[in-house]
Design a protein around this motif. Structure first.
Motif, PDB file in Angstrom:
ATOM      1  N   THR A   1       0.869  -1.163   0.012  1.00 19.21           N
ATOM      2  CA  THR A   1       0.013  -0.142   0.045  1.00 19.21           C
ATOM      3  C   THR A   1       0.915   1.279  -0.160  1.00 19.21           C
ATOM      4  OG1 THR A   1      -1.712  -1.161   1.029  1.00 19.21           O
ATOM      5  CG2 THR A   1      -1.827   1.303   1.264  1.00 19.21           C
ATOM      6  N   ALA A   2       0.788   2.021  -0.932  1.00 23.96           N
ATOM      7  CA  ALA A   2       1.558   3.317  -1.107  1.00 23.96           C
ATOM      8  C   ALA A   2       0.757   4.582  -0.714  1.00 23.96           C
ATOM      9  CB  ALA A   2       2.080   3.465  -2.739  1.00 23.96           C
ATOM     10  N   LEU A   3       1.309   5.107   0.390  1.00 25.56           N
ATOM     11  CA  LEU A   3       0.289   6.286   0.808  1.00 25.56           C
ATOM     12  C   LEU A   3       1.333   7.442   0.624  1.00 25.56           C
ATOM     13  CD1 LEU A   3      -1.531   6.355   4.003  1.00 25.56           C
ATOM     14  CD2 LEU A   3      -0.280   8.349   3.434  1.00 25.56           C
ATOM     15  N   ASP A   4       0.671   8.500   0.270  1.00 28.72           N
ATOM     16  CA  ASP A   4       1.587   9.856   0.048  1.00 28.72           C
ATOM     17  C   ASP A   4       0.231  10.913  -0.173  1.00 28.72           C
ATOM     18  OD1 ASP A   4       4.732  10.593  -0.372  1.00 28.72           O
ATOM     19  OD2 ASP A   4       3.165  12.094  -1.284  1.00 28.72           O
ATOM     20  N   ARG A   5       0.734  12.188   0.015  1.00 31.58           N
ATOM     21  CA  ARG A   5      -0.304  13.176  -0.520  1.00 31.58           C
ATOM     22  C   ARG A   5      -0.121  13.779  -1.880  1.00 31.58           C
ATOM     23  NH1 ARG A   5       2.358  18.164   2.999  1.00 31.58           N
ATOM     24  NH2 ARG A   5       4.032  18.527   1.759  1.00 31.58           N
ATOM     25  N   ASP A   6       0.889  13.318  -2.562  1.00 31.79           N
ATOM     26  CA  ASP A   6       1.000  13.685  -4.073  1.00 31.79           C
ATOM     27  C   ASP A   6       0.557  12.887  -4.929  1.00 31.79           C
ATOM     28  OD1 ASP A   6       2.071  14.351  -6.444  1.00 31.79           O
ATOM     29  OD2 ASP A   6       4.035  14.802  -5.757  1.00 31.79           O
ATOM     30  N   ALA A   7      -0.596  13.083  -5.467  1.00 34.03           N
ATOM     31  CA  ALA A   7      -1.337  12.245  -6.445  1.00 34.03           C
ATOM     32  C   ALA A   7      -0.512  12.034  -7.753  1.00 34.03           C
ATOM     33  CB  ALA A   7      -2.667  12.703  -6.915  1.00 34.03           C
ATOM     34  N   GLY A   8       0.091  12.980  -8.194  1.00 36.20           N
ATOM     35  CA  GLY A   8       0.896  12.596  -9.290  1.00 36.20           C
ATOM     36  C   GLY A   8       2.088  11.702  -8.994  1.00 36.20           C
ATOM     37  N   ALA A   9       2.735  11.687  -7.992  1.00 41.87           N
ATOM     38  CA  ALA A   9       3.818  10.724  -7.815  1.00 41.87           C
ATOM     39  C   ALA A   9       3.241   9.303  -7.645  1.00 41.87           C
ATOM     40  CB  ALA A   9       4.497  11.373  -6.488  1.00 41.87           C
ATOM     41  N   LEU A  10       1.974   9.327  -7.138  1.00 40.25           N
ATOM     42  CA  LEU A  10       1.422   7.895  -7.005  1.00 40.25           C
ATOM     43  C   LEU A  10       0.716   7.411  -8.211  1.00 40.25           C
ATOM     44  CD1 LEU A  10      -0.279   8.556  -3.483  1.00 40.25           C
ATOM     45  CD2 LEU A  10       1.675   7.166  -3.914  1.00 40.25           C
ATOM     46  N   GLN A  11       0.597   8.186  -9.067  1.00 41.00           N
ATOM     47  CA  GLN A  11      -0.305   7.786 -10.250  1.00 41.00           C
ATOM     48  C   GLN A  11       0.510   6.263 -10.987  1.00 41.00           C
ATOM     49  OE1 GLN A  11      -3.149   8.285 -11.318  1.00 41.00           O
ATOM     50  NE2 GLN A  11      -2.846   6.774 -12.965  1.00 41.00           N
TER      51      GLN A  11
ATOM     52  N   ALA B   1       0.760  -1.170  -6.636  1.00 41.66           N
ATOM     53  CA  ALA B   1       0.493  -1.341  -5.244  1.00 41.66           C
ATOM     54  C   ALA B   1      -1.200  -0.837  -5.062  1.00 41.66           C
ATOM     55  CB  ALA B   1       1.389  -0.544  -4.779  1.00 41.66           C
ATOM     56  N   GLU B   2      -1.459  -0.824  -3.965  1.00 38.23           N
ATOM     57  CA  GLU B   2      -2.766  -0.124  -3.721  1.00 38.23           C
ATOM     58  C   GLU B   2      -2.461   1.466  -3.437  1.00 38.23           C
ATOM     59  OE1 GLU B   2      -6.009   0.000   0.010  1.00 38.23           O
ATOM     60  OE2 GLU B   2      -4.366  -1.152   0.135  1.00 38.23           O
ATOM     61  N   VAL B   3      -3.115   2.236  -3.833  1.00 40.04           N
ATOM     62  CA  VAL B   3      -2.565   3.688  -3.779  1.00 40.04           C
ATOM     63  C   VAL B   3      -3.586   4.420  -2.868  1.00 40.04           C
ATOM     64  CG1 VAL B   3      -2.349   5.699  -5.006  1.00 40.04           C
ATOM     65  CG2 VAL B   3      -1.168   3.590  -5.806  1.00 40.04           C
ATOM     66  N   CYS B   4      -2.977   4.952  -1.968  1.00 39.62           N
ATOM     67  CA  CYS B   4      -3.880   6.032  -0.799  1.00 39.62           C
ATOM     68  C   CYS B   4      -3.208   7.307  -1.020  1.00 39.62           C
ATOM     69  CB  CYS B   4      -3.785   5.386   0.427  1.00 39.62           C
ATOM     70  SG  CYS B   4      -4.607   6.079   1.671  1.00 39.62           S
ATOM     71  N   VAL B   5      -4.000   8.133  -1.487  1.00 36.37           N
ATOM     72  CA  VAL B   5      -3.684   9.855  -1.621  1.00 36.37           C
ATOM     73  C   VAL B   5      -4.444  10.312  -0.282  1.00 36.37           C
ATOM     74  CG1 VAL B   5      -3.762  11.916  -2.937  1.00 36.37           C
ATOM     75  CG2 VAL B   5      -3.708   9.607  -4.230  1.00 36.37           C
ATOM     76  N   ALA B   6      -3.545  10.738   0.488  1.00 42.59           N
ATOM     77  CA  ALA B   6      -4.011  11.558   1.812  1.00 42.59           C
ATOM     78  C   ALA B   6      -2.772  12.318   2.286  1.00 42.59           C
ATOM     79  CB  ALA B   6      -4.307  10.333   2.710  1.00 42.59           C
ATOM     80  N   ASP B   7      -3.479  13.323   2.833  1.00 45.48           N
ATOM     81  CA  ASP B   7      -2.609  14.490   3.730  1.00 45.48           C
ATOM     82  C   ASP B   7      -2.588  14.039   5.091  1.00 45.48           C
ATOM     83  OD1 ASP B   7      -1.272  16.607   4.838  1.00 45.48           O
ATOM     84  OD2 ASP B   7      -2.411  18.209   3.834  1.00 45.48           O
ATOM     85  N   ILE B   8      -1.719  13.373   5.731  1.00 42.64           N
ATOM     86  CA  ILE B   8      -1.833  12.767   6.825  1.00 42.64           C
ATOM     87  C   ILE B   8      -1.393  13.787   7.902  1.00 42.64           C
ATOM     88  CG2 ILE B   8      -1.720  10.353   6.250  1.00 42.64           C
ATOM     89  CD1 ILE B   8       1.314  10.330   6.724  1.00 42.64           C
ATOM     90  N   GLU B   9      -1.077  14.861   7.584  1.00 45.79           N
ATOM     91  CA  GLU B   9      -0.418  15.873   8.610  1.00 45.79           C
ATOM     92  C   GLU B   9      -1.813  17.026   8.633  1.00 45.79           C
ATOM     93  OE1 GLU B   9       3.145  17.968   7.372  1.00 45.79           O
ATOM     94  OE2 GLU B   9       4.036  16.090   7.191  1.00 45.79           O
ATOM     95  N   ASN B  10      -2.710  16.887   7.927  1.00 47.30           N
ATOM     96  CA  ASN B  10      -3.731  17.766   7.940  1.00 47.30           C
ATOM     97  C   ASN B  10      -5.230  17.344   7.846  1.00 47.30           C
ATOM     98  OD1 ASN B  10      -1.964  20.318   8.284  1.00 47.30           O
ATOM     99  ND2 ASN B  10      -1.546  19.799   6.227  1.00 47.30           N
ATOM    100  N   GLY B  11      -5.344  15.878   7.982  1.00 48.27           N
ATOM    101  CA  GLY B  11      -6.314  15.026   7.765  1.00 48.27           C
ATOM    102  C   GLY B  11      -6.501  13.923   8.723  1.00 48.27           C
ATOM    103  N   PRO B  12      -7.565  13.195   8.810  1.00 51.61           N
ATOM    104  CA  PRO B  12      -7.597  11.933   9.509  1.00 51.61           C
ATOM    105  C   PRO B  12      -6.785  10.785   9.025  1.00 51.61           C
ATOM    106  CG  PRO B  12      -9.699  12.276   8.146  1.00 51.61           C
ATOM    107  CD  PRO B  12      -8.542  13.550   7.853  1.00 51.61           C
ATOM    108  N   TRP B  13      -6.374   9.795   9.776  1.00 50.49           N
ATOM    109  CA  TRP B  13      -5.462   8.758   9.372  1.00 50.49           C
ATOM    110  C   TRP B  13      -6.675   8.080   8.290  1.00 50.49           C
ATOM    111  CZ3 TRP B  13      -1.272   6.897   8.854  1.00 50.49           C
ATOM    112  CH2 TRP B  13      -1.129   5.601   8.659  1.00 50.49           C
TER     113      TRP B  13
END
Length: 188
Positions: free
Chosen positions: A47-57, A63-75
């Motif tokens: 599972t790849a988690l990052d806030r940068d959707a472009g980097a994850l594309q 992998a399973e991709v999860c776009v999330a801003d973990i510093e400013n949003g919920p887990w």
């Protein structure tokens, strides 16, 4: 044209043999996916988690991709457990409870990031992004530490802390054997 993908960290590849074969691995703040690629190539379910959707594309095929801003949003992965967590060059202290809660019984934490002293050789230089001496050991109390380093690396020049630690299960009389070296032909 995209810049070349950096090689995976020798710390991650060197301790990946501790991860259950075919295990579920969360690569947190994975960026361009240097570890996602390596882990997927070694038959882990990533599972790849990052806030940068472009980097994850480009990682969606691996992998399973999860776009999330973990510093400013919920887990973004409540209740999910992983056989390994990989974190490199990233530190957000408020996230530690979620990280440790996401580690399954027998799961492996492979963590490597910048430490105090790095401000003398480059970035990051802010104390918010630098581990204090022994901080990883303190944060991982309750896990079985297999390997830990806190010091200076030459190429490129940087101060780091890194840890390989395992969440122990409810064991019997025989302690688990966490090999300090991968089996011949395994992992790295």
């Amino acid at each position: 044209m995209h810049p070349p993908i950096a090689a995976p960290s020798p710390w991650v590849t060197g301790w990946a043999h501790l991860i259950r074969p075919g295990g579920k691995v969360l690569d947190l703040a994975c960026g361009s996916g240097r570890h996602v690629r390596w882990l997927a190539d070694h038959s882990f379910a990533v599972t790849a988690l990052d806030r940068d959707a472009g980097a994850l594309q480009p990682l969606r095929a691996l992998a399973e991709v999860c776009v999330a801003d973990i510093e400013n949003g919920p887990w973004p992965l409540p209740g999910r457990r992983f056989d390994a967590l990989v974190v490199t060059n990233y530190l957000w202290r408020p996230l530690w409870p979620q990280l440790l809660d996401s580690l399954a019984e027998g799961g492996v934490l492979l963590y490597e990031t910048f430490a105090v002293g790095n401000q003398t050789v480059g970035k990051p230089a802010r104390a918010d992004f630098l581990l204090r001496h022994g901080e990883l050991l303190s944060l991982t109390q309750g896990l079985h530490v297999v390997a830990y380093e806190d010091g200076f690396l030459d190429a490129p020049a940087r101060f780091v802390q890194r840890i390989a630690a395992v969440r122990q299960g409810e064991g019997g009389a025989t302690p688990p054997r966490h090999s300090l070296r991968p089996a011949p032909g395994a992992g790295a």
